[in-house]
Design an enzyme around this catalytic site. Structure first.
Site, PDB file in Angstrom:
ATOM      1  N   SER A   1       0.532  -1.104   0.066  1.00 19.64           N
ATOM      2  CA  SER A   1       0.072  -0.039   0.043  1.00 19.64           C
ATOM      3  C   SER A   1       0.810   1.297   0.113  1.00 19.64           C
ATOM      4  CB  SER A   1      -0.946  -0.154   1.176  1.00 19.64           C
ATOM      5  OG  SER A   1      -1.818   0.766   0.963  1.00 19.64           O
TER       6      SER A   1
ATOM      7  N   HIS B   1      -8.411  -4.573  -0.508  1.00 16.10           N
ATOM      8  CA  HIS B   1      -6.981  -4.131  -0.205  1.00 16.10           C
ATOM      9  C   HIS B   1      -6.169  -4.952   0.511  1.00 16.10           C
ATOM     10  CE1 HIS B   1      -4.383  -0.710  -0.573  1.00 16.10           C
ATOM     11  NE2 HIS B   1      -4.212  -0.812   0.761  1.00 16.10           N
TER      12      HIS B   1
ATOM     13  N   ASP C   1     -10.363  -3.905  -5.088  1.00 15.31           N
ATOM     14  CA  ASP C   1      -9.596  -3.075  -4.060  1.00 15.31           C
ATOM     15  C   ASP C   1     -10.505  -1.721  -4.022  1.00 15.31           C
ATOM     16  OD1 ASP C   1      -8.032  -1.397  -2.486  1.00 15.31           O
ATOM     17  OD2 ASP C   1      -6.204  -2.516  -3.257  1.00 15.31           O
TER      18      ASP C   1
HETATM   19  C1  MLT Z   1      -2.913   3.938   1.881  1.00 13.59           C
HETATM   20  O1  MLT Z   1      -3.675   4.186   2.405  1.00 13.59           O
HETATM   21  O2  MLT Z   1      -1.643   3.853   2.242  1.00 13.59           O
HETATM   22  C2  MLT Z   1      -2.935   4.217   0.068  1.00 13.59           C
HETATM   23  O3  MLT Z   1      -3.675   3.296  -0.022  1.00 13.59           O
HETATM   24  C3  MLT Z   1      -1.867   4.586  -0.435  1.00 13.59           C
HETATM   25  C4  MLT Z   1      -1.287   5.876  -0.169  1.00 13.59           C
HETATM   26  O4  MLT Z   1      -1.927   6.624   0.384  1.00 13.59           O
HETATM   27  O5  MLT Z   1      -0.003   5.811  -0.420  1.00 13.59           O
END
Ligand code: MLT
Length: 209
Positions: free
Chosen positions: A110, A191, A160
């Protein structure tokens, strides 16, 4: 395992069980920390060294690797700064812990996958291989780097709600345009990370290393 605040990042370092082997650079997701991905890292390779830093940005108390303006909208100026800061940290860590900077496998989830992709685009010299779970396009570089020597495993979740399939495909296109060897794995999930994609990535890594 060494837990340290040296070199400007709170981090863990675990020696490799075989000298001169690879080092996994573990990059956690939003709200994670330097402990989060240690188990995942050892499942992907149980003999590699591990370098696992904590992201320095706090978003309502949740650590991240760079600022964002909203969900999926990144502060590109901060992202560039943080990418260089992280790359410099990895270089200094390779001297302190005596690991080979030419054999670093980035494993990111992520937000960690996004700064991992940014390292590939802006500082490819500190990445040899990358395994990116649920990544997006972090930024578009002014010029495409030459990634012809890099192998990249990308794992996306078909449902996702945070990272769309289209978004991950845009990253795949950008990496291929930069001549990287990209392998894409699609999972029937959201996710969250699943065990099967972790073992897929581990098999993939042992085939190329
Ligand atoms: C997160 O929540 O980390 C997002 O999906 C990705 C990001 O903000 O880099």
């Amino acid at each position: 395992m060494t837990h340290s605040t040296k070199l400007g990042f709170i981090h863990n370092f675990l020696e490799s069980k075989e000298r001169h082997k690879m080092t996994l650079l573990l990059l956690h997701g939003t709200g994670g920390n330097e402990d989060d991905l240690i188990r995942l890292g050892s499942e992907i390779s149980n003999f590699a060294a591990i370098l696992s830093p904590r992201g320095k940005i706090l978003e309502n108390g949740a650590p991240r690797f760079f600022r964002r303006l909203a969900e999926g909208v990144f502060d590109v100026k901060d992202l560039k700064f943080r990418t260089h800061e992280l790359a410099d940290f990895v270089k200094k860590a390779s001297e302190l812990y005596d690991f080979d900077i030419r054999n670093v496998v980035v494993i990111g989830y992520s937000n960690g996958a996004n700064i991992g992709a940014s390292l590939l685009l802006l500082r490819p010299e500190v990445v040899s291989v990358a395994i990116l779970f649920r990544p997006m396009v972090p930024l578009i570089p002014d010029t495409c780097p030459d990634l012809s020597e890099k192998s990249i495993f990308i794992s996306g979740g078909l449902y996702d709600p945070i990272v769309s399939r289209r978004e991950t495909e845009r990253l795949v296109d950008l990496l291929k345009k930069s001549r990287a060897n990209v392998f894409v794995h699609w999972k029937d999930s959201g996710h969250e990370l699943g065990m099967d994609e972790i073992s897929e990535s581990s098999k993939w890594l042992s085939n190329i290393k």
